[in-house]
Every structure is written in C-alpha cells, then in structure tokens.
Write a protein that holds these residues in place. Structure first.
Motif, PDB file in Angstrom:
ATOM      1  N   ALA A  51       0.818  -1.210   0.000  1.00  0.00           N
ATOM      2  CA  ALA A  51       0.000   0.000   0.000  1.00  0.00           C
ATOM      3  C   ALA A  51       0.856   1.266   0.000  1.00  0.00           C
ATOM      4  CB  ALA A  51      -0.945  -0.002   1.193  1.00  0.00           C
ATOM      5  N   ASP A  52       1.941   1.283   0.776  1.00  0.00           N
ATOM      6  CA  ASP A  52       2.781   2.475   0.801  1.00  0.00           C
ATOM      7  C   ASP A  52       3.458   2.713  -0.552  1.00  0.00           C
ATOM      8  OD1 ASP A  52       4.559   0.340   1.084  1.00  0.00           O
ATOM      9  OD2 ASP A  52       5.657   1.217   2.759  1.00  0.00           O
ATOM     10  N   GLU A  53       3.740   1.644  -1.287  1.00  0.00           N
ATOM     11  CA  GLU A  53       4.304   1.770  -2.628  1.00  0.00           C
ATOM     12  C   GLU A  53       3.255   2.322  -3.595  1.00  0.00           C
ATOM     13  OE1 GLU A  53       6.989   1.686  -5.750  1.00  0.00           O
ATOM     14  OE2 GLU A  53       7.331   1.592  -3.593  1.00  0.00           O
ATOM     15  N   LEU A  54       2.012   1.925  -3.408  1.00  0.00           N
ATOM     16  CA  LEU A  54       0.937   2.444  -4.261  1.00  0.00           C
ATOM     17  C   LEU A  54       0.765   3.948  -4.069  1.00  0.00           C
ATOM     18  CD1 LEU A  54      -1.342   2.128  -6.277  1.00  0.00           C
ATOM     19  CD2 LEU A  54      -2.841   1.508  -4.363  1.00  0.00           C
ATOM     20  N   VAL A  55       0.877   4.425  -2.847  1.00  0.00           N
ATOM     21  CA  VAL A  55       0.770   5.872  -2.600  1.00  0.00           C
ATOM     22  C   VAL A  55       1.806   6.611  -3.440  1.00  0.00           C
ATOM     23  CG1 VAL A  55       1.077   7.691  -0.877  1.00  0.00           C
ATOM     24  CG2 VAL A  55      -0.179   5.610  -0.277  1.00  0.00           C
ATOM     25  N   ARG A  56       3.040   6.136  -3.408  1.00  0.00           N
ATOM     26  CA  ARG A  56       4.113   6.762  -4.187  1.00  0.00           C
ATOM     27  C   ARG A  56       3.795   6.703  -5.682  1.00  0.00           C
ATOM     28  NH1 ARG A  56       7.779   5.701  -7.325  1.00  0.00           N
ATOM     29  NH2 ARG A  56       7.596   3.448  -7.252  1.00  0.00           N
ATOM     30  N   LEU A  57       3.335   5.558  -6.137  1.00  0.00           N
ATOM     31  CA  LEU A  57       3.025   5.357  -7.548  1.00  0.00           C
ATOM     32  C   LEU A  57       1.880   6.264  -8.014  1.00  0.00           C
ATOM     33  CD1 LEU A  57       3.615   3.625 -10.077  1.00  0.00           C
ATOM     34  CD2 LEU A  57       1.910   2.009  -9.217  1.00  0.00           C
ATOM     35  N   MET A  58       0.841   6.378  -7.209  1.00  0.00           N
ATOM     36  CA  MET A  58      -0.303   7.217  -7.591  1.00  0.00           C
ATOM     37  C   MET A  58       0.087   8.690  -7.641  1.00  0.00           C
ATOM     38  SD  MET A  58      -3.457   5.202  -5.759  1.00  0.00           S
ATOM     39  CE  MET A  58      -4.783   6.210  -6.376  1.00  0.00           C
ATOM     40  N   ARG A  59       0.934   9.106  -6.715  1.00  0.00           N
ATOM     41  CA  ARG A  59       1.420  10.494  -6.757  1.00  0.00           C
ATOM     42  C   ARG A  59       2.226  10.745  -8.031  1.00  0.00           C
ATOM     43  NH1 ARG A  59       3.196  10.988  -0.544  1.00  0.00           N
ATOM     44  NH2 ARG A  59       1.285  11.908   0.240  1.00  0.00           N
ATOM     45  N   LYS A  60       3.083   9.798  -8.362  1.00  0.00           N
ATOM     46  CA  LYS A  60       3.929   9.929  -9.545  1.00  0.00           C
ATOM     47  C   LYS A  60       3.081   9.983 -10.820  1.00  0.00           C
ATOM     48  CE  LYS A  60       7.629   7.525 -12.000  1.00  0.00           C
ATOM     49  NZ  LYS A  60       8.433   6.306 -12.044  1.00  0.00           N
ATOM     50  N   GLU A  61       2.028   9.155 -10.877  1.00  0.00           N
ATOM     51  CA  GLU A  61       1.173   9.093 -12.062  1.00  0.00           C
ATOM     52  C   GLU A  61       0.060  10.140 -12.061  1.00  0.00           C
ATOM     53  OE1 GLU A  61      -0.369   5.116 -12.231  1.00  0.00           O
ATOM     54  OE2 GLU A  61       1.564   4.258 -12.750  1.00  0.00           O
ATOM     55  N   VAL A  63      -2.715  10.027 -10.351  1.00  0.00           N
ATOM     56  CA  VAL A  63      -3.932   9.235 -10.442  1.00  0.00           C
ATOM     57  C   VAL A  63      -4.591   9.216  -9.070  1.00  0.00           C
ATOM     58  CG1 VAL A  63      -4.809   6.899 -10.837  1.00  0.00           C
ATOM     59  CG2 VAL A  63      -3.005   7.797 -12.283  1.00  0.00           C
ATOM     60  N   ARG A  64      -5.919   9.292  -9.023  1.00  0.00           N
ATOM     61  CA  ARG A  64      -6.642   9.319  -7.753  1.00  0.00           C
ATOM     62  C   ARG A  64      -7.344   8.005  -7.426  1.00  0.00           C
ATOM     63  NH1 ARG A  64      -8.093  14.548  -9.906  1.00  0.00           N
ATOM     64  NH2 ARG A  64      -6.904  16.133  -8.814  1.00  0.00           N
ATOM     65  N   MET A  65      -7.429   7.085  -8.410  1.00  0.00           N
ATOM     66  CA  MET A  65      -8.097   5.813  -8.169  1.00  0.00           C
ATOM     67  C   MET A  65      -7.544   4.756  -9.105  1.00  0.00           C
ATOM     68  SD  MET A  65     -10.785   3.429  -8.970  1.00  0.00           S
ATOM     69  CE  MET A  65     -11.717   4.118 -10.281  1.00  0.00           C
ATOM     70  N   LYS A  66      -7.472   3.535  -8.598  1.00  0.00           N
ATOM     71  CA  LYS A  66      -7.059   2.397  -9.431  1.00  0.00           C
ATOM     72  C   LYS A  66      -8.045   1.256  -9.219  1.00  0.00           C
ATOM     73  CE  LYS A  66      -2.185   3.145 -10.217  1.00  0.00           C
ATOM     74  NZ  LYS A  66      -1.812   2.832 -11.569  1.00  0.00           N
ATOM     75  N   VAL A  67      -8.227   0.505 -10.280  1.00  0.00           N
ATOM     76  CA  VAL A  67      -9.025  -0.709 -10.221  1.00  0.00           C
ATOM     77  C   VAL A  67      -8.091  -1.812  -9.725  1.00  0.00           C
ATOM     78  CG1 VAL A  67     -10.365  -2.362 -11.569  1.00  0.00           C
ATOM     79  CG2 VAL A  67     -10.495   0.084 -12.121  1.00  0.00           C
ATOM     80  N   VAL A  68      -8.543  -2.563  -8.730  1.00  0.00           N
ATOM     81  CA  VAL A  68      -7.704  -3.596  -8.126  1.00  0.00           C
ATOM     82  C   VAL A  68      -8.033  -4.946  -8.767  1.00  0.00           C
ATOM     83  CG1 VAL A  68      -6.979  -4.701  -5.972  1.00  0.00           C
ATOM     84  CG2 VAL A  68      -7.693  -2.292  -5.960  1.00  0.00           C
ATOM     85  N   VAL A  69      -6.980  -5.647  -9.146  1.00  0.00           N
ATOM     86  CA  VAL A  69      -7.121  -6.971  -9.753  1.00  0.00           C
ATOM     87  C   VAL A  69      -6.275  -7.973  -8.976  1.00  0.00           C
ATOM     88  CG1 VAL A  69      -7.629  -6.093 -12.085  1.00  0.00           C
ATOM     89  CG2 VAL A  69      -5.250  -6.517 -11.424  1.00  0.00           C
ATOM     90  N   ASP A  70      -6.609  -9.252  -9.150  1.00  0.00           N
ATOM     91  CA  ASP A  70      -5.793 -10.295  -8.526  1.00  0.00           C
ATOM     92  C   ASP A  70      -4.697 -10.727  -9.496  1.00  0.00           C
ATOM     93  OD1 ASP A  70      -6.976 -12.033 -10.386  1.00  0.00           O
ATOM     94  OD2 ASP A  70      -8.272 -12.996  -8.904  1.00  0.00           O
TER      95      ASP A  70
END
Length: 197
Positions: A51-61, A63-70
């Motif tokens: 999750a902490d990596e996603l925060v960094r990634l979303m800031r970089k991109e 983006v405010r929302m992502k669809v989660v997949v398995d």
C-alpha cells in the motif's frame, strides 16, 4: 515485409488533437463525462502490491483511483486516495499491522461492497440526472458496468465532471456530493482536505 513511407515534416504546422465536446453543461449526455475502458485502458493495480508503494506510484502518475485486480487480472475492488489516507494507515497499524506490510488488499474497497452504474442507463442520461443520482455519494469515482457481458465498462470521475462543467472548485478531493451541491444547488463549498499517506 511491408515497405513504410516517410514524409518530411517541413510543411506541417498543426497537431491532431482529440475530439472534445465544447460547452458541456448539465443537459449534455452523461456519456460526455464517461471514461470508456474500450478506448482508455483502466488503471489497474494488483491486490498484493504494498500500500505504501501504491501511494508513491499514484502520486507519480497523478492518479486518484485504481481498479484492483488479482494475480489472474480478475476484478476484485477499487482503491482511491481516500482509502490511502494517513488515518487509514493509522487504523491498520492500531490493529497490529506494520505500515510496510500493509497491502492494497488491506485498504481497498472490495467489489462486494461496491455499487456501480448500469451502462445502459448511463447511455440515456444527462449530467444533471447523473449528479442527482449521486447527490449523497462522498466518493470521487463511480464504476460503470456493462450488464450484457458482466464487465466493468468504465468509470466516471467527479473531478472530470467539475472540469467539464468549469466549476470553481478544488478537484483534488471533491466528491460527487460536493459537485452536486455546487452545480445543482449553487452552494459554495470547500471540501475538507484529506491528508494522503
């Protein structure tokens, strides 16, 4: 093998731009604010991502929302900036998790808890009807389902609606409820600031 043709750019002065609908208003088709996954690939993230990596990634991109997949690319939920707030991390740490072990799966909104709009109903609606139907929705994104083939067809973003309607609002953390209040009720409202982790 095919032969490719090359042309000089010397006499070219213009760029091709996407076709945009000018003068969007409340009575414009709701499809004018719809992001269709048939033409724009969904922004996805695996549920096993930290999750902490996603925060960094979303800031970089930006983006405010992502669809989660398995791991098999099957839809399992969504995660937005509101789900990645500092408060959300603190709640999980209080339950005994360490910050670095929290995964997207721990903070996402699972598909079982989500309601999505029918694509067939969206095709026949205008923006005003869309906003009215979402007047209590505190979220920033709304999924749209193609009921014919049971797939997520796309999404609608409250910030996209605000931009298209040229509303004077900070779209960073605006919700459908805020957009409804401003666009249909004429209220001036400053959304509360959410601190993202």
């Amino acid at each position: 093998m095919k032969t490719l043709t090359y042309v000089s750019t010397k006499d070219v002065n213009a760029l091709t731009w996407p076709v945009t609908i000018e003068n969007i208003n409340l009575y414009s088709p709701a499809l004018s604010v719809f992001t269709d996954f048939k033409t724009a690939a969904p922004r996805v993230i695996e549920s096993s991502t930290r999750a902490d990596e996603l925060v960094r990634l979303m800031r970089k991109e930006h983006v405010r929302m992502k669809v989660v997949v398995d791991a098999n690319n099957a839809f399992v939920g969504v995660i937005g900036l509101e789900d990645l707030s500092e408060e959300a991390f603190i709640k999980q740490v209080a339950k005994g998790f360490t910050r670095s072990e929290l995964l997207v799966a721990d903070l996402m909104r699972p598909k079982e808890t989500l309601l999505a709009l029918s694509y067939n109903s969206l095709k026949n609606a205008d923006i005003e009807s869309l906003l009215y139907s979402q007047k209590t929705n505190e979220l920033q994104h709304l999924l749209v389902i193609d009921e014919n083939n049971k797939t997520i067809r796309g999404l609608i973003s409250s910030s996209d609606i605000a931009r298209q309607l040229k509303l004077d609002i900070d779209v960073t953390f605006s919700s459908f409820r805020n957009i409804y209040k401003i666009a249909l009720l004429g209220e001036v409202h400053a959304p509360s600031k959410l601190q993202v982790a």
